[in-house]
Structure formats: C-alpha cells, structure tokens
Scaffold this motif. Structure first.
Motif, PDB file in Angstrom:
ATOM      1  N   VAL A 269      18.054  -0.518   8.462  1.00  0.00           N
ATOM      2  CA  VAL A 269      17.576   0.831   9.241  1.00  0.00           C
ATOM      3  C   VAL A 269      18.415   1.856   8.968  1.00  0.00           C
ATOM      4  O   VAL A 269      19.695   1.760   8.648  1.00  0.00           O
ATOM      5  N   ASP A 270      17.814   2.903   8.742  1.00  0.00           N
ATOM      6  CA  ASP A 270      18.562   4.109   8.274  1.00  0.00           C
ATOM      7  C   ASP A 270      19.311   4.574   9.785  1.00  0.00           C
ATOM      8  O   ASP A 270      18.914   4.859  10.606  1.00  0.00           O
ATOM      9  N   ALA A 271      20.694   4.598   9.298  1.00  0.00           N
ATOM     10  CA  ALA A 271      21.622   4.913  10.462  1.00  0.00           C
ATOM     11  C   ALA A 271      21.271   6.195  10.918  1.00  0.00           C
ATOM     12  O   ALA A 271      21.456   6.597  12.175  1.00  0.00           O
ATOM     13  N   GLY A 272      21.037   7.095  10.192  1.00  0.00           N
ATOM     14  CA  GLY A 272      20.842   8.640  10.873  1.00  0.00           C
ATOM     15  C   GLY A 272      19.802   8.758  11.732  1.00  0.00           C
ATOM     16  O   GLY A 272      19.594   9.316  12.708  1.00  0.00           O
ATOM     17  N   SER A 273      18.271   8.047  11.407  1.00  0.00           N
ATOM     18  CA  SER A 273      17.257   8.433  12.307  1.00  0.00           C
ATOM     19  C   SER A 273      17.091   7.284  12.876  1.00  0.00           C
ATOM     20  O   SER A 273      16.137   7.220  13.923  1.00  0.00           O
ATOM     21  N   GLY A 274      17.474   6.001  12.779  1.00  0.00           N
ATOM     22  CA  GLY A 274      17.167   4.646  13.404  1.00  0.00           C
ATOM     23  C   GLY A 274      15.806   4.232  13.179  1.00  0.00           C
ATOM     24  O   GLY A 274      15.102   3.824  14.148  1.00  0.00           O
ATOM     25  N   THR A 275      15.316   4.565  11.895  1.00  0.00           N
ATOM     26  CA  THR A 275      13.992   4.175  11.545  1.00  0.00           C
ATOM     27  C   THR A 275      14.210   3.061  10.392  1.00  0.00           C
ATOM     28  O   THR A 275      15.203   3.142   9.736  1.00  0.00           O
ATOM     29  N   VAL A 276      12.833   2.563  10.158  1.00  0.00           N
ATOM     30  CA  VAL A 276      12.800   1.534   9.086  1.00  0.00           C
ATOM     31  C   VAL A 276      11.916   1.984   8.145  1.00  0.00           C
ATOM     32  O   VAL A 276      10.469   2.346   8.492  1.00  0.00           O
ATOM     33  N   ARG A 277      11.916   2.032   6.942  1.00  0.00           N
ATOM     34  CA  ARG A 277      11.008   2.604   6.050  1.00  0.00           C
ATOM     35  C   ARG A 277       9.883   1.442   5.671  1.00  0.00           C
ATOM     36  O   ARG A 277      10.174   0.265   5.309  1.00  0.00           O
ATOM     37  N   ALA A 278       8.638   1.422   5.907  1.00  0.00           N
ATOM     38  CA  ALA A 278       7.528   0.574   5.531  1.00  0.00           C
ATOM     39  C   ALA A 278       6.410   1.336   4.638  1.00  0.00           C
ATOM     40  O   ALA A 278       6.173   2.667   5.017  1.00  0.00           O
ATOM     41  N   VAL A 279       6.016   0.485   3.799  1.00  0.00           N
ATOM     42  CA  VAL A 279       4.903   0.931   2.820  1.00  0.00           C
ATOM     43  C   VAL A 279       3.656   0.438   3.069  1.00  0.00           C
ATOM     44  O   VAL A 279       3.474  -0.973   3.190  1.00  0.00           O
ATOM     45  N   LEU A 280       2.414   1.065   2.992  1.00  0.00           N
ATOM     46  CA  LEU A 280       1.184   0.785   3.446  1.00  0.00           C
ATOM     47  C   LEU A 280       0.472   0.919   1.891  1.00  0.00           C
ATOM     48  O   LEU A 280       0.482   1.990   1.432  1.00  0.00           O
ATOM     49  N   LYS A 281      -0.379  -0.223   1.502  1.00  0.00           N
ATOM     50  CA  LYS A 281      -1.101  -0.079   0.273  1.00  0.00           C
ATOM     51  C   LYS A 281      -2.409   0.261   0.780  1.00  0.00           C
ATOM     52  O   LYS A 281      -3.116  -0.278   1.644  1.00  0.00           O
ATOM     53  N   VAL A 282      -3.191   1.502   0.300  1.00  0.00           N
ATOM     54  CA  VAL A 282      -4.361   1.936   0.387  1.00  0.00           C
ATOM     55  C   VAL A 282      -5.215   1.753  -0.930  1.00  0.00           C
ATOM     56  O   VAL A 282      -5.057   2.361  -1.670  1.00  0.00           O
ATOM     57  N   ALA A 283      -6.091   0.905  -0.570  1.00  0.00           N
ATOM     58  CA  ALA A 283      -7.349   1.131  -1.701  1.00  0.00           C
ATOM     59  C   ALA A 283      -8.053   2.111  -1.935  1.00  0.00           C
ATOM     60  O   ALA A 283      -8.522   2.775  -0.748  1.00  0.00           O
ATOM     61  N   ASN A 284      -8.262   2.274  -2.944  1.00  0.00           N
ATOM     62  CA  ASN A 284      -8.900   3.739  -3.264  1.00  0.00           C
ATOM     63  C   ASN A 284     -10.074   3.710  -4.581  1.00  0.00           C
ATOM     64  O   ASN A 284      -9.914   4.305  -5.375  1.00  0.00           O
ATOM     65  N   GLU A 285     -10.939   2.356  -4.756  1.00  0.00           N
ATOM     66  CA  GLU A 285     -11.748   2.263  -5.663  1.00  0.00           C
ATOM     67  C   GLU A 285     -12.879   3.321  -5.895  1.00  0.00           C
ATOM     68  O   GLU A 285     -13.210   3.896  -7.256  1.00  0.00           O
ATOM     69  N   GLN A 286     -13.224   4.038  -4.874  1.00  0.00           N
ATOM     70  CA  GLN A 286     -14.238   5.235  -5.132  1.00  0.00           C
ATOM     71  C   GLN A 286     -13.537   6.632  -5.204  1.00  0.00           C
ATOM     72  O   GLN A 286     -13.957   7.509  -5.632  1.00  0.00           O
ATOM     73  N   GLN A 287     -11.971   6.579  -5.240  1.00  0.00           N
ATOM     74  CA  GLN A 287     -11.445   7.658  -5.551  1.00  0.00           C
ATOM     75  C   GLN A 287     -11.708   8.847  -4.537  1.00  0.00           C
ATOM     76  O   GLN A 287     -11.607   9.903  -5.065  1.00  0.00           O
TER      77      GLN A 287
END
Length: 356
Positions: free
Chosen positions: A243-261
C-alpha cells in the motif's frame, strides 16, 4: 328618567351579547376550516420494491497504456539512407525500418574475411605438416589461435554491418518517426529513431483505496467507458502487494483486449471495477432514502394511504439503486419524492408509481 336609562342599558347589553355570539361563531368556523385543511393528503411519488441484479463495485478513472512499447535507437553511426516505414504502419518483430550508410562497414568486413581466408589456407597446410611431425605442436597451436581470433574479428565486422540496418524490436504500430533521410545518427548521443507501441493488448492502471483491497481479486471484471464509444470489458490481472503510504492506495492493473485496435494508448476511461454480483437482491431507488443520525430510513405507504417511517439496512449500492438487507419486504410501496413534508401517519396521495 330611571326607566328610560334602564332601557338603554338593556339594549346595549343585547347588542354586546350579539357581537360576542357572532365572534364565537366565526372562531368555531375558522377552527373547523383548519381541521379540514389538516387532513388534506400530501401528493407524493412512490415505487415498489423489487428483486433484481446489483453489483458491488468501485468507480475511478484511468488512462490506457500500451502493454509493450519501445524506443528504437541505433547502435551504429552513419547517415540515414532509406526510411521504409511511416507513422501508423504496422510492423512485425525484426522488420527492417531504416538503413544507414554502411560502405565503411562493408569494406571492413571484406578485408577481415580476406585475411581470414588466407589464414585458413595456411592453417590447413600447417595441419598436414603437423600430422607428419614436420612442425612443432606449439607453432601449430599459435597459428590456430590466430585463426580463431581473426574469426571473432570477422564476426564483429558482420555485426557492425548488421547494425546499420534498423529493425523493429517488437511487433506493433509505429507511433512516432523522429529520423529523416540524410540525417546523421550519432552513437555518442542517445537518439530515438522510431517509437513503436503494441496495440493488441492495452493496460489501465487504477489506484484502489485501502478499504477496497479486501474485495479486490485477480480475475474480476471491470467495465471501461470511453467518450462516444460502447463500454469495453477488462480483467484485473495484477494487484500490488504493498500500500502506498502517501496516498493510502494500492496499484492495480487491468488488461484490456484490443484486437480490433479501436482503442489507443492515452485514451481516458471511466472505470467500474465489479467486485461481486447478486442476481436476486431486494432493490429500491436510492432517492427514497433519508439519512438521519448515520442511519437510513424510508416512508412506507400502507393500504389506507398513510405513511410510516421505517429504518432500513443497506447492502450493495449502484448509481440509482440500493440493496435492502432488512426493514422492507418485496412489493412494499415506498415514497421516493415528497418525503421531506411527511411525518408518521400522514395521509398521502400517490400521484405516480415509478418503475426502476
């Protein structure tokens, strides 16, 4: 004279009594009118509680990023002779992008190859003499070492020639072309020639508040909304272990499919991360709620069009709808507009029953 005076007093008393009686009648009429006004029904809008689907979610914003991207630089020095791609072109890994002037490298390679061929012929002759014991093993081994060293020099010359061909390190789309034909590429200055991004799969980074961490799980679904586009689904693939002590948040990553670009790196998205879904929850419009003393209450309408105030306990909340965990039953008629003028046992006139 006394009789006349007495008559005047009697007449005055009669007039006064008449005035007082009239005033009393008017007061009684006013009280009756006030009572009639008090029982006038208050117009309200209502809705019936129903079962439906609702999800626990967290809303935030994110900017799309390329999962893979590369700044293409040159390891060689030279003048740019040819440029084979432009911005927006799709390229595959290893595809030729540009060519530098390579005459010097070619001449150097030819020289080293000629020297290697000469030494190879000499080594072959010496090998035959060594087998017949005409030369010492020490002389033969030194000649072989020279041959190996010269072979390495040839390999380096081939590599130097190869490096004048600028190739794509990854598959993707050329997003920027910095170099121009005739431009000198300087090895001593870090100089990007092209920028390539991989658009087949994008990422969106969100920062979850610490209190949402208990609900977040890898594999959960997120909905991304872009301006002027239909919503796009994404998947939660990584959650930071700290957890980021400064902001109190957790970094999370989303995967976004983009076959059609259709999506591009840098696009801004409204993100709704869905933690859990209930398919058969008891639902109520959010505007029916009244918040008092950190508790939620609603006005319920009975069969006689009278209201009673009931405290409710909430579950999941959506944009306009909330889940009722306790306090109401399926089909209860609840006031959703006009409740500010109500109190217990007030008579109401249901103007409209809204569907939601």
């Amino acid at each position: 004279m006394k009789t006349s005076h007495s008559f005047k007093l009697t007449a005055a008393a009669a007039i006064l009594a008449s005035v007082l009686l009239t005033g009393c009648n008017q007061a009684n009429s006013s009280t009756a009118a006030t009572t009639a006004e008090a029982v006038i029904a208050v117009p309200v809008e209502a809705a019936l509680t129903r079962n439906g689907e609702i999800s626990s979610s967290y809303r935030t914003t994110a900017t799309l990023e390329a999962r893979a991207e590369a700044e293409v630089i040159s390891k060689a020095v030279g003048i740019v002779q040819r440029i084979l791609v432009e911005e927006g072109d799709e390229v595959s890994a290893g595809q030729l992008l540009a060519v530098l002037d390579n005459e010097r490298q070619q001449y150097s390679l030819n020289k080293e190859k000629a020297e290697l061929n000469r030494l190879s012929s000499e080594l072959k002759r010496m090998e035959e003499m060594h087998q017949r014991k005409l030369i010492s093993a020490d002389v033969f081994e030194k000649l072989q070492w020279q041959h190996d060293a010269l072979q390495a020099t040839v390999n380096l010359a081939e590599l130097a020639l190869k490096e004048t061909e600028i190739r794509a390190p990854i598959a993707g789309v050329v997003s920027r072309r910095y170099v121009k034909t005739g431009q000198l590429v300087n090895q001593h200055v870090t100089q990007s020639l092209f920028h390539i991004v991989s658009n087949q799969q994008l990422e969106a980074v969100v920062h979850l508040p610490e209190q949402q961490l208990a609900q977040a799980r890898v594999g959960q679904t997120a909905l991304l909304q872009f301006a002027g586009m239909t919503p796009v689904s994404a998947e939660l693939v990584r959650i930071s272990p700290v957890v980021d002590a400064g902001s109190g948040t957790v970094r999370a990553v989303l995967k976004v499919a983009n076959e059609q670009q259709q999506l591009k790196p840098g696009m801004f998205a409204q993100v709704q991360l869905q933690f859990d879904v209930k398919a058969d929850a008891l639902l109520l419009p959010k505007r029916a709620l009244m918040n008092t003393d950190n508790s939620q209450a609603v006005f319920v309408i009975d069969s006689e069009n009278k209201v009673s105030r009931k405290q409710v306990h909430l579950g999941y909340q959506a944009d306009n709808t909330v889940e009722i965990l306790s306090g109401l039953a399926l089909g209860d008629q609840v006031v959703i507009a006009g409740q500010s003028a109500l109190k217990d046992d007030a008579l109401v006139n249901v103007v409209t029953v809204r569907e939601f």
